[in-house]
Scaffold this active site. Structure first.
Site, short mmCIF file in Angstrom:
data_model
loop_
_atom_site.label_atom_id
_atom_site.label_comp_id
_atom_site.label_asym_id
_atom_site.label_seq_id
_atom_site.Cartn_x
_atom_site.Cartn_y
_atom_site.Cartn_z
CB CYS A 3 4.77 -2.76 -3.93
SG CYS A 3 4.16 -1.26 -3.83
CG ASP B 170 -3.15 -3.69 -5.47
OD1 ASP B 170 -3.34 -2.61 -4.35
OD2 ASP B 170 -2.30 -4.01 -5.75
CG HIS C 173 -0.93 -3.81 -2.71
ND1 HIS C 173 -0.43 -3.34 -4.00
CD2 HIS C 173 0.29 -3.70 -1.79
CE1 HIS C 173 0.80 -2.97 -3.86
NE2 HIS C 173 1.25 -3.19 -2.56
#
Length: 551
Positions: free
Chosen positions: A159, A314, A343
Site C-alpha cells: 500500500c 481492490d 486490498h
C-alpha cells in the site's frame, strides 16, 4: 375435522399461528446463538496475532526494524525488507500461522525483515516524505544490507509502503536488487478509485486537516475507509458473523481481523499532506515530476526487476491505479500478478496464500543472481546432459525442495527432496544414473557429471557465500568419510563389510545415517552390534552435525 386438517382454520388465524411458530423458532435459535456467541467472544478475546518470532535489530524514533527467525536450514543470500504502510499495524502481514505473508516468505527460505513504524507523537507531525524515504527507509536498508553482507536487497512494499518503496528505488537504485509492490497506489489520473474522488483537489485540502490536528487521527482514516463500502463494513460482516457463530475458526479469524481494523494509528501530518497533494491530487510520481528533499524522483531510474501484486476487487487501490506504472519505469523486466480478491484479501485470504504468495516467493528467488543449492547441481547437469532441471522451493515442507528433470521426450523424474547437499546429490545420481563431483572456488563451483560414456565439468558462477559454505561443509564430510573403509569401523570385518556393501551401504557416511534395524538385518548381526557400528561410524565422520545434513 381431522387433527391434520387445517382447511377450516380461518386464514388470519393460520397466519398468526404460522408467524408465532416461526417467531418461537427464531427466538430459540437466537437464544442458542447468543449463548454460543458469549463463549466465542470469550475465546476471541484471547486470540493472538503477529506470532512469528522476530528480533528487533534496529530502532529510530518510534520505528522498529524486525528480523524474523529462519524457518529453513539455510536462507537465500539476498534478503527481503518489507516496507509496511503508515496506516494501521503491520501484523496484517503476520495475522495467523496459515495466513502470514511473513511465514510464506520464510518457508521459501527467504531472510525477512519488516519495518514497524510505530505511532507518531505530535513532535513528529512535521515528518515528511524525505524523512520517511531518505532517512528511515534508507537507514533500515543499510542495516539489512550490512547484516547480510550484500550491496543490494529486495524490497516488498504494501500500500503506502509500496509507494514509498518505489520512490526509494528511484532515488537509491544501487541498493535495490528487486522491487515488489503489493496493492500500491502509483498512478492517479481518473483511475476510478473512491479515495481519488474524495481526495480530489477540488474537494479536499489535506493541509487544513493537518493544521487542525497536527497528525491525522487514525479514527478519521478508519471512518473514511468504512464509508467506502458502509453496508459491507458496518452491517453485512456482522450478519455473517451471526450466521457462522458456531464455527470457532471463523469467529477467531473474524476477531483477528477486527483487532487489526480497530488498532489504528495516527499518521504524521506532513507526510500525509504531501502524499495526498503530490501523489493523489497532482499525480506527480507517475508524471515523473515528484521532488523529495530537493531531489527529482526519476522513476526511469527504477531499472530493477519489478513485481506488482494486485487485487482485482481492490476498491482502495484499483488495478488501474497501479498497472500503468509498469510502462513508466526504466525496467523492462516487469511482472504483474492480479488475483480476484480485495486490498486486504491479498494479505490474509486463504486463497491468496495458496495461489499468490508461493508465486511471489519464487519470483524473489528468481531475482537473485546467486543460484540456490539444487540450482548449482541443476545448472551443471543441464549443460552436461542437455536436459532441463527445474526447482521449486514453494512445494512441500519448509525443509524440502521439489526437483523436476525433463528432456525433449518428457519428464524423467519429479520428487520432493530434503534441502541438503547429500540428499540432492543422491536424487540426481539415482534419477540419471550418473556420478557427481564438486570442486569449490572462491566464488564459483565446478560441477563434474560422469556418465558411462563421458565426463563433463561445468563452472557455476556467482554462488552465494551461504550456499558455497553449505556445499563446502558437505564435501568435507564426504571427503572425511571417503578416507575410511567400512572395515575401519571397529567390529566390522570383511564378511560384514561385504554384506553391507551388497545392501547399498557402501561408505562410512552411509552407515552413519542408516537405521540400526536395517543394518542388523542386511549384515545378519544383532541390533545391539548394529547400533555400536553406527555410533562408531558417526564418530569417524564427526556425524552429529554431518548426519543431520545427510538425511
Amino acid at each position: 375435522m381431522t387433527p391434520n386438517d387445517n382447511s377450516r382454520v380461518p386464514p388470519s388465524l393460520r397466519l398468526f399461528l404460522s408467524t408465532q411458530r416461526a417467531a418461537s423458532e427464531t427466538l430459540a435459535d437466537t437464544a442458542h446463538a447468543t449463548s454460543v456467541l458469549g463463549d466465542r467472544l470469550t475465546d476471541a478475546a484471547s486470540i493472538e496475532v503477529g506470532q512469528t518470532p522476530s528480533e528487533v535489530v534496529y530502532t529510530e524514533n518510534k520505528l522498529e526494524l524486525h528480523r524474523y527467525e529462519s524457518l529453513t536450514d539455510s536462507q537465500h543470500d539476498v534478503p527481503i525488507l518489507v516496507v509496511y504502510a503508515l496506516i494501521n499495524r503491520p501484523f496484517i502481514l503476520d495475522l495467523q500461522r496459515d495466513r502470514s505473508v511473513v511465514r510464506r516468505l520464510l518457508e521459501a527460505g527467504h531472510d525477512v525483515s519488516l519495518i514497524d513504524w510505530g505511532e507518531p507523537s505530535l513532535l513528529d507531525s512535521a515528518l515528511g516524505l524525505e524523512d520517511y524515504v531518505n532517512r528511515y527507509i534508507d537507514n533500515c536498508v543499510d542495516v539489512v544490507r550490512e547484516r547480510a553482507g550484500v550491496e543490494a536487497i529486495n524490497l516488498l512494499g504494501y500500500c503506502m509502503g509500496g509507494t514509498m518503496s518505489a520512490i526509494y528505488a528511484a532515488l537509491h537504485p544501487e541498493k535495490v536488487n528487486a522491487l515488489g509492490l503489493m496493492a500500491t497506489g502509483l498512478y492517479f489520473d481518473d483511475t476510478g478509485g473512491v479515495l481519488e474522488l474524495w481526495g480530489g483537489e477540488d474537494h479536499y485540502d489535506p493541509w487544513t486537516l493537518v493544521e487542525t490536528y497536527g497528525n491525522v487521527p487514525g479514527e478519521f482514516l478508519d471512518i473514511g475507509f468504512d464509508l467506502m463500502d458502509p453496508v459491507a463494513n458496518t452491517v453485512t460482516k456482522y450478519i455473517r458473523l451471526a450466521d457462522r457463530v458456531e464455527n470457532e475458526d471463523f469467529v477467531e479469524n473474524f476477531a483477528r481481523m477486527e483487532t487489526w481494523l480497530n488498532d489504528s494509528v495516527d499518521v504524521a501530518g506532513a507526510v500525509y499532506a504531501e502524499f495526498v497533494e503530490e501523489i493523489y491530487q497532482r499525480n506527480r510520481l507517475a508524471e515523473n515530476e515528484l521532488v523529495v528533499g530537493g531531489e527529482h524522483v526519476d522513476i526511469e531510474n527504477i531499472d530493477v526487476p519489478l513485481l506488482q501484486i494486485l487485487g482485482t476487487y481492490d476498491h482502495l487501490v484499483p488495478p488501474a491505479a497501479s498497472k500503468p506504472f509498469n510502462d513508466l519505469v526504466g525496467s523492462d523486466d516487469v511482472t504483474t500478478i492480479e488475483y480476484p480478491t480485495g486490498h486486504v484479501g491479498l494479505a490474509m485470504s486463504t486463497s491468496s496464500h495458496r495461489d499468490v504468495w508461493p508465486e511471489v516467493a519464487e519470483w524473489f528467488l528468481d531475482q537473485s543472481d546467486q543460484p540456490g543449492l539444487a540450482d548449482v547441481f541443476g545448472e551443471g547437469i543441464e549443460r552436461a546432459l542437455n536436459i532441463d532441471v527445474e526447482t521449486d522451493v514453494t512445494v512441500g515442507d519448509v525443509d524440502e525442495i521439489q526437483i523436476s528433470i525433463a528432456d525433449e521426450d518428457g519428464e524423467i523424474a519429479r520428487e520432493l527432496v530434503r534441502h541438503d547437499v547429500v540428499a540432492i546429490e543422491h536424487f540426481f545420481e539415482d534419477a540419471l544414473d550418473v556420478e557427481l563431483g564438486l570442486d569449490i572456488g572462491a566464488e564459483d563451483i565446478a560441477v563434474t557429471v560422469a556418465t558411462a560414456d563421458d565426463v563433463v565439468t561445468t563452472v557455476v558462477e556467482n554462488v552465494g557465500e551461504a550456499i558455497r559454505t553449505e556445499i563446502e561443509e558437505a564435501v568435507d564430510e564426504v571427503d572425511i568419510a571417503a578416507s575410511y573403509d567400512l572395515e575401519d569401523v571397529e567390529g566390522i570385518g570383511p564378511t560384514y563389510a561385504d554384506r553391507l556393501r551388497s545392501a547399498g551401504i557402501e561408505s562410512v557416511s552411509a552407515l552413519a545415517v542408516s537405521e540400526e534395524t536395517n543394518v542388523a538385518e542386511v549384515a545378519r548381526a544383532s541390533t545391539g552390534l548394529a547400533r555400536t557400528w553406527i555410533a562408531r561410524a558417526r564418530k569417524l565422520v564427526s556425524a552429529d552435525d554431518a548426519v543431520e545434513s545427510e538425511r
